[in-house]
Design a protein around this motif. Structure first.
Motif, PDB file in Angstrom:
ATOM      1  N   MET A 254       0.810  -1.222   0.000  1.00  0.00           N
ATOM      2  CA  MET A 254       0.000   0.000   0.000  1.00  0.00           C
ATOM      3  C   MET A 254       0.845   1.274   0.000  1.00  0.00           C
ATOM      4  SD  MET A 254      -2.855  -1.324   2.740  1.00  0.00           S
ATOM      5  CE  MET A 254      -3.649   0.283   2.893  1.00  0.00           C
ATOM      6  N   GLY A 255       2.089   1.174  -0.481  1.00  0.00           N
ATOM      7  CA  GLY A 255       2.919   2.361  -0.548  1.00  0.00           C
ATOM      8  C   GLY A 255       3.094   3.008   0.806  1.00  0.00           C
ATOM      9  N   PRO A 256       3.006   4.341   0.887  1.00  0.00           N
ATOM     10  CA  PRO A 256       3.251   5.013   2.174  1.00  0.00           C
ATOM     11  C   PRO A 256       2.227   4.678   3.248  1.00  0.00           C
ATOM     12  CG  PRO A 256       2.439   6.562   0.514  1.00  0.00           C
ATOM     13  CD  PRO A 256       2.750   5.286  -0.201  1.00  0.00           C
ATOM     14  N   GLU A 257       1.035   4.189   2.837  1.00  0.00           N
ATOM     15  CA  GLU A 257       0.037   3.811   3.833  1.00  0.00           C
ATOM     16  C   GLU A 257       0.330   2.450   4.472  1.00  0.00           C
ATOM     17  OE1 GLU A 257      -0.825   5.321   0.985  1.00  0.00           O
ATOM     18  OE2 GLU A 257      -1.807   7.130   1.749  1.00  0.00           O
ATOM     19  N   SER A 258       1.302   1.730   3.949  1.00  0.00           N
ATOM     20  CA  SER A 258       1.626   0.409   4.498  1.00  0.00           C
ATOM     21  C   SER A 258       1.995   0.493   5.974  1.00  0.00           C
ATOM     22  CB  SER A 258       2.782  -0.220   3.719  1.00  0.00           C
ATOM     23  OG  SER A 258       2.443  -0.449   2.368  1.00  0.00           O
ATOM     24  N   GLY A 259       2.794   1.491   6.321  1.00  0.00           N
ATOM     25  CA  GLY A 259       3.209   1.640   7.707  1.00  0.00           C
ATOM     26  C   GLY A 259       2.048   1.934   8.634  1.00  0.00           C
ATOM     27  N   LEU A 260       1.093   2.743   8.148  1.00  0.00           N
ATOM     28  CA  LEU A 260      -0.082   3.065   8.962  1.00  0.00           C
ATOM     29  C   LEU A 260      -0.863   1.811   9.302  1.00  0.00           C
ATOM     30  CD1 LEU A 260      -1.439   6.262   7.127  1.00  0.00           C
ATOM     31  CD2 LEU A 260      -0.034   6.156   9.196  1.00  0.00           C
ATOM     32  N   LEU A 261      -1.044   0.937   8.307  1.00  0.00           N
ATOM     33  CA  LEU A 261      -1.790  -0.297   8.544  1.00  0.00           C
ATOM     34  C   LEU A 261      -0.984  -1.257   9.415  1.00  0.00           C
ATOM     35  CD1 LEU A 261      -4.319  -2.033   7.895  1.00  0.00           C
ATOM     36  CD2 LEU A 261      -3.035  -2.943   5.928  1.00  0.00           C
ATOM     37  N   GLY A 262       0.271  -1.442   9.091  1.00  0.00           N
ATOM     38  CA  GLY A 262       1.077  -2.432   9.789  1.00  0.00           C
ATOM     39  C   GLY A 262       1.222  -2.170  11.264  1.00  0.00           C
ATOM     40  N   ARG A 263       1.473  -0.924  11.632  1.00  0.00           N
ATOM     41  CA  ARG A 263       1.730  -0.680  13.044  1.00  0.00           C
ATOM     42  C   ARG A 263       0.475  -0.788  13.911  1.00  0.00           C
ATOM     43  NH1 ARG A 263       2.625   4.933  11.323  1.00  0.00           N
ATOM     44  NH2 ARG A 263       1.283   6.388  12.450  1.00  0.00           N
ATOM     45  N   ARG A 264      -0.706  -0.789  13.276  1.00  0.00           N
ATOM     46  CA  ARG A 264      -1.938  -1.033  14.041  1.00  0.00           C
ATOM     47  C   ARG A 264      -1.974  -2.456  14.578  1.00  0.00           C
ATOM     48  NH1 ARG A 264      -6.598   0.637   9.960  1.00  0.00           N
ATOM     49  NH2 ARG A 264      -7.824  -0.543  11.483  1.00  0.00           N
ATOM     50  N   TYR A 265      -1.169  -3.352  13.960  1.00  0.00           N
ATOM     51  CA  TYR A 265      -1.208  -4.761  14.347  1.00  0.00           C
ATOM     52  C   TYR A 265       0.157  -5.239  14.842  1.00  0.00           C
ATOM     53  CZ  TYR A 265      -5.578  -4.211  11.965  1.00  0.00           C
ATOM     54  OH  TYR A 265      -6.827  -3.752  11.608  1.00  0.00           O
ATOM     55  N   GLY A 266       0.929  -4.292  15.378  1.00  0.00           N
ATOM     56  CA  GLY A 266       2.186  -4.639  16.020  1.00  0.00           C
ATOM     57  C   GLY A 266       3.298  -5.029  15.085  1.00  0.00           C
ATOM     58  N   ILE A 267       3.212  -4.611  13.823  1.00  0.00           N
ATOM     59  CA  ILE A 267       4.256  -4.944  12.848  1.00  0.00           C
ATOM     60  C   ILE A 267       5.255  -3.797  12.785  1.00  0.00           C
ATOM     61  CG2 ILE A 267       4.734  -5.439  10.422  1.00  0.00           C
ATOM     62  CD1 ILE A 267       1.846  -6.552  10.269  1.00  0.00           C
ATOM     63  N   ASP A 268       6.514  -4.117  12.951  1.00  0.00           N
ATOM     64  CA  ASP A 268       7.566  -3.107  12.896  1.00  0.00           C
ATOM     65  C   ASP A 268       7.828  -2.765  11.426  1.00  0.00           C
ATOM     66  OD1 ASP A 268       9.616  -1.379  13.488  1.00  0.00           O
ATOM     67  OD2 ASP A 268      11.113  -2.954  13.725  1.00  0.00           O
ATOM     68  N   LEU A 269       7.185  -1.710  10.946  1.00  0.00           N
ATOM     69  CA  LEU A 269       7.240  -1.350   9.535  1.00  0.00           C
ATOM     70  C   LEU A 269       7.422   0.168   9.421  1.00  0.00           C
ATOM     71  CD1 LEU A 269       7.064  -2.261   6.620  1.00  0.00           C
ATOM     72  CD2 LEU A 269       4.565  -2.216   6.793  1.00  0.00           C
ATOM     73  N   PRO A 270       8.670   0.645   9.559  1.00  0.00           N
ATOM     74  CA  PRO A 270       8.915   2.089   9.561  1.00  0.00           C
ATOM     75  C   PRO A 270       8.952   2.703   8.165  1.00  0.00           C
ATOM     76  CG  PRO A 270      10.973   0.933   9.877  1.00  0.00           C
ATOM     77  CD  PRO A 270       9.894  -0.122   9.838  1.00  0.00           C
ATOM     78  N   VAL A 271       7.833   2.611   7.464  1.00  0.00           N
ATOM     79  CA  VAL A 271       7.688   3.267   6.161  1.00  0.00           C
ATOM     80  C   VAL A 271       7.167   4.677   6.406  1.00  0.00           C
ATOM     81  CG1 VAL A 271       6.467   3.263   3.955  1.00  0.00           C
ATOM     82  CG2 VAL A 271       7.251   1.108   4.939  1.00  0.00           C
ATOM     83  N   TYR A 272       7.852   5.673   5.850  1.00  0.00           N
ATOM     84  CA  TYR A 272       7.413   7.055   6.027  1.00  0.00           C
ATOM     85  C   TYR A 272       7.260   7.717   4.667  1.00  0.00           C
ATOM     86  CZ  TYR A 272       6.704  11.554   8.232  1.00  0.00           C
ATOM     87  OH  TYR A 272       6.131  12.734   8.643  1.00  0.00           O
ATOM     88  N   PRO A 273       6.233   8.574   4.490  1.00  0.00           N
ATOM     89  CA  PRO A 273       6.033   9.225   3.188  1.00  0.00           C
ATOM     90  C   PRO A 273       7.019  10.370   2.961  1.00  0.00           C
ATOM     91  CG  PRO A 273       4.374   9.973   4.749  1.00  0.00           C
ATOM     92  CD  PRO A 273       5.156   8.909   5.450  1.00  0.00           C
ATOM     93  N   VAL A 274       7.621  10.390   1.788  1.00  0.00           N
ATOM     94  CA  VAL A 274       8.510  11.481   1.392  1.00  0.00           C
ATOM     95  C   VAL A 274       7.987  12.035   0.069  1.00  0.00           C
ATOM     96  CG1 VAL A 274      10.858  12.181   0.834  1.00  0.00           C
ATOM     97  CG2 VAL A 274      10.461  10.399   2.546  1.00  0.00           C
ATOM     98  N   LYS A 275       7.575  13.302   0.096  1.00  0.00           N
ATOM     99  CA  LYS A 275       6.916  13.877  -1.075  1.00  0.00           C
ATOM    100  C   LYS A 275       7.915  14.260  -2.162  1.00  0.00           C
ATOM    101  CE  LYS A 275       4.568  17.788  -0.625  1.00  0.00           C
ATOM    102  NZ  LYS A 275       3.420  18.701  -0.357  1.00  0.00           N
ATOM    103  N   GLY A 276       7.558  13.937  -3.388  1.00  0.00           N
ATOM    104  CA  GLY A 276       8.324  14.355  -4.553  1.00  0.00           C
ATOM    105  C   GLY A 276       7.413  15.047  -5.536  1.00  0.00           C
ATOM    106  N   TYR A 277       7.980  15.903  -6.366  1.00  0.00           N
ATOM    107  CA  TYR A 277       7.222  16.692  -7.329  1.00  0.00           C
ATOM    108  C   TYR A 277       7.628  16.305  -8.752  1.00  0.00           C
ATOM    109  CZ  TYR A 277       6.272  19.715  -3.307  1.00  0.00           C
ATOM    110  OH  TYR A 277       5.885  20.202  -2.079  1.00  0.00           O
TER     111      TYR A 277
END
Length: 416
Positions: A254-277
């Motif tokens: 799920m791209g940058p939203e992967s981390g949001l979903l994963g950490r709700r269920y105790g998954i260590d997934l430090p994906v952070y969104p970095v904006k590009g133009y």
């Protein structure tokens, strides 16, 4: 086996293709109404093992800290209260050693080289076209000092399997006649002949259509993932806006939203969104535009030739999930592009876009089983997701099948 893939960007769609080729019954869940409408919609267009150098490095550490107060850099950090960003930053800073830079870069390069071959194999097998050009990519520098310093990373890539040629300005213009007008402003660069370019959105849209028509993959568009229903050591169902969906296995892409979903269920997934133009422009005079992809390493701007269009890309901005943009965000990009390719385009005709790269602190994607026996990850590909997606998909399919992967899995298999 019935498999749910969450996300129809280039990573999720490539995974769906490889899993379906293995004979699995695959359903892809996507919140947008069509594939490739998130991060994969518009990127630099570079399929670039030559850009495999990890972001975290001693140099990046200095730049990252400067970006806290200097917003004119290619890297921009907007200070805001965000505990997740703070935690991500601490992990990023721990990767900013020469030892970690080399280790992370070697893993990225291994996957990138493999994935480039996978992209071409998929294209050849399916007949998918995507304004691709297999002509190489030029990475060039404005001054002799930056050239001398910048080639160190490319020499490391060469030692680990990337063919390169270090070129002076005359050889550079011989390879890329489109840069003739800027010849005196460039000291030299690095030519990676096996790198290539192409439109990721076209690729994903056409691969999704092929998967649906030829491989029986079901795409559930306009369907948002709302959560996971966990029972014991397994995901029982995926809860969506269209109701619960059951499967034998689930893949989070799920791209940058992967981390949001994963950490709700105790998954260590430090994906952070970095904006590009990015800006995509029709070429007013095709003879004045580039014939291959390139990157101005001093101005931190990349570009691709996509058919009769020019794609420009720039900036790494840490600003959470904000996807907004203003015309002023593109001023430096257009100045540099006009400097390189005078008369090639009219900026008033540009299609402007801003999207979020799913970055891991070490720049290495996460692939493999995560915490629950039937939950897999294929995410966190950062600024080279287009480059690494197809190789990741095949690598994931090997893990799901219990096969020995075609490349060395060291440093790639998720261990969180």
């Amino acid at each position: 086996m019935k498999i749910l893939v969450l996300g129809a960007g280039v990573v999720g769609t490539a995974a769906a293709y490889s899993l379906a080729k293995d004979g699995h019954e695959v359903t892809v869940v996507e919140r947008h109404e069509i594939a490739a409408r998130g991060t994969s919609y518009s990127n630099a267009g570079l399929v670039s093992p030559g850009d495999a150098t990890a972001w975290a490095s001693p140099t990046a550490l200095r730049t990252f800290l400067r970006a806290l107060y200097n917003h004119d850099l290619g890297i921009k950090v907007r200070l805001r209260f965000d505990p997740y960003f703070l935690a991500w930053s601490m992990r990023f800073l721990r990767q900013c050693t020469q030892e970690r830079l080399r280790a992370n870069t070697a893993v990225k390069l291994r996957l990138a080289l493999y994935s480039r071959d996978c992209i071409n194999a998929i294209s050849d097998e399916t007949g998918i076209g995507y304004d691709e050009r297999r002509k190489g990519i030029l990475y060039f520098f404005r001054s002799q000092q930056s050239l001398d310093t910048g080639t160190d990373n490319y020499r490391f890539l060469a030692e680990h399997g990337l063919p390169i040629e270090i070129v002076d300005r005359n050889r550079l213009v011989e390879l890329e006649p489109g840069l003739a007008g800027a010849k005196d402003k460039i000291a030299g660069g690095v030519y990676s002949p096996i790198d290539q370019t192409g439109d990721s959105r076209q690729f994903v849209e056409r691969l999704a259509a092929y998967c649906a028509e030829k491989l029986g993959v079901t795409f559930r568009y306009g369907t948002a993932v709302e959560g996971l229903d966990i029972e014991g050591d397994a995901v029982r169902r995926v809860m969506t806006s269209a109701g619960p969906l059951s499967a034998d296995a689930v893949v989070i892409s799920m791209g940058p939203e992967s981390g949001l979903l994963g950490r709700r269920y105790g998954i260590d997934l430090p994906v952070y969104p970095v904006k590009g133009y990015t800006a995509t422009l029709p070429l007013e005079d095709e003879n004045k535009g580039p014939t291959m992809g390139g990157a101005d390493e001093d101005q931190l701007i990349a570009y691709s030739r996509l058919g009769n269009r020019l794609r420009l890309a720039s900036t790494a901005e840490f600003t959470g999930f904000d996807r907004s943009y203003r015309p002023s965000d593109y001023a430096a990009m257009f100045r540099t592009a006009k400097d390189l390719f005078p008369g090639a385009f009219d900026e008033k005709k540009a299609e402007l876009w801003a999207g979020l790269r799913p970055m891991m602190p070490n720049s290495v994607p996460v692939i493999g089983r995560a915490k629950y026996r039937n939950l897999y990850l294929d995410t966190g590909h950062g600024h080279v997701g287009w480059t690494m997606a197809c190789g990741s998909g095949r690598f994931l399919a090997d893990l799901v099948a219990g096969r020995k992967p075609e490349i060395d899995p060291q440093g790639l298999v998720y261990k969180g």
